[in-house]
Write an enzyme that holds these catalytic residues in place. Structure first.
Site, PDB file in Angstrom:
ATOM      1  CE  LYS A 111      -4.437  -1.556   1.727  1.00 41.93           C
ATOM      2  NZ  LYS A 111      -5.543  -1.359   2.660  1.00 41.93           N
ATOM      3  CE  LYS A 194     -10.209  -9.764  -5.025  1.00 42.26           C
ATOM      4  NZ  LYS A 194     -10.641  -9.752  -3.666  1.00 42.26           N
ATOM      5  CE  LYS A 197     -13.770  -2.754  -1.174  1.00 39.33           C
ATOM      6  NZ  LYS A 197     -14.556  -3.438  -0.164  1.00 39.33           N
TER       7      LYS A 197
END
Ligand code: ATP
Ligand code: LTN
Length: 328
Positions: A111, A194, A197
């Site tokens: 991240k 997959k 979002k």
């Protein structure tokens, strides 16, 4: 009864993959175990920078959790910040984990690399300590986690073992369990990734609140392949297999059995789209009904927070006693 905890961040819309892969199993399992489900808004703060987002997202997520069938009479659904013990034990956990351990968390490395030029909050770095608090507060036996969260579960266990060793037996040591295999839903435009979002475009993603016409359009445009055989084969025919798996998840049949019923892609796409529309219809109706009565929703969350607090406050008090902090 075995206590199980799973938490979900109020970031982004809930999608069909979340539902068929996870939420539906939460609902199916809610009577077998003592289930706690946290809407972890404090975790979402690690990347929230604008006002008036996190609260609304938490409310919407709560409405969705109840709409899919989590029953507040048997399952504890709560918002993390409504249970202040999370922040309180979170700090204590921060003091039980080392800088080196936190530096080795792959999620932080990923991240922070992605957000290289952005504001990198200290919360993003230390959040495994808060996650440890989330888990340990409830004397949790089992935490269903996917691959991406295993390392965080490991560090939680390490912290709990260390604390018990330093200050005496205090916390239940949790175990990571593989979630019951739900459907794996792939992106309709890129069936090798997959449904997520965080995908770049939403043409391959079905949100739980999408209207029927939009759902049908997305299924009709779903990427398939150039031959015409309908067969369940994830490696060779990912697009068709994804449709079969979604249809199977909605109808209760197996993808293999469904494959024998189709000779054309077109009718498979339409039937899958319609099955999804019908699966989502009652959920959407219940969601909208819940959202029109904010007061009722908030009172359900208050009941959840009260139940959560009754467990969490006892655990926090036990931890403070073990350390030997001066009682107030
Ligand atoms: P992101 O896109 O940011 O990775 P996400 O959409 O994958 O997020 P999470 O909040 O990480 O969603 O996951 C919530 C739950 O939904 C997890 O239990 C996860 O395993 C499940 N889940 C997410 N995407 C899918 C999918 N496409 N198919 C099946 N299950 C999924
Ligand atoms: N880190 C998790 C969310 C999460 C969680 C938890 C999961 C926060 N606290 C406690 C299980 C138990 C994530 O990003 N998916």
């Amino acid at each position: 009864m075995t206590r199980v905890l799973s938490c979900i961040q109020p970031t982004g819309d809930v999608h069909l993959g979340n539902y068929l892969g996870a939420l539906r199993n939460w609902v199916a399992g809610q009577h077998e175990k003592d289930a706690f489900h946290g809407i972890v808004d404090l975790h979402a703060l690690t990347i929230t920078e604008a006002p008036d987002i996190v609260g609304q997202s938490s409310l919407q997520l709560a409405a969705m959790l109840f709409a899919v069938g989590l029953d507040p009479a048997v399952t504890t659904v709560f918002v993390q910040s409504h249970v202040p013990e999370h922040s309180q034990l979170g700090w204590i956990m921060e003091c039980q984990v080392s800088f080196g351990e936190l530096s080795r968390m792959t999620q932080f490395k990923d991240k922070s690399a992605k957000r290289e030029h952005d504001f990198l909050s200290a919360g993003l770095f230390s959040y495994p300590a808060l996650m440890a608090a989330d888990i340990l507060l409830y004397d949790t036996d089992e935490v269903p986690v996917g691959e991406d969260q295993r390392q965080h579960l490991e560090i939680t266990r390490d912290i709990a073992i260390r604390f018990n060793h330093r200050f005496g037996e205090t916390f239940v040591i949790p175990t990571a369990v593989m979630p019951k295999a739900g459907a794996r839903v792939m992106d309709l435009q890129d069936p090798t990734s997959k449904m997520s979002k965080s995908a770049a475009a939403d043409t391959g993603l079905i949100s739980m609140l999408e209207d029927p016409a939009a759902i049908m359009k997305k299924f009709k445009r779903a990427v398939t392949d150039s031959d015409t055989e309908v067969r369940f084969d994830r490696a060779e025919k990912p697009g068709i297999s994804n449709l079969l798996e979604i249809l199977a998840a909605c109808t209760g049949e197996t993808p293999q059995a469904l494959a024998t019923k189709y000779t054309q892609y077109g009718s498979l796409k339409v039937d899958t789209g319609e099955a999804v529309v019908e699966t989502l219809r009652p959920i959407q109706a219940r969601y909208h009904e819940l959202m029109t009565d904010r007061g009722q929703l908030q009172s359900l969350l208050r009941i959840g927070a009260d139940k959560a607090r009754s467990v969490a406050s006892a655990t926090l008090a036990r931890a403070q006693r073990s350390i030997g902090m001066l009682p107030a």
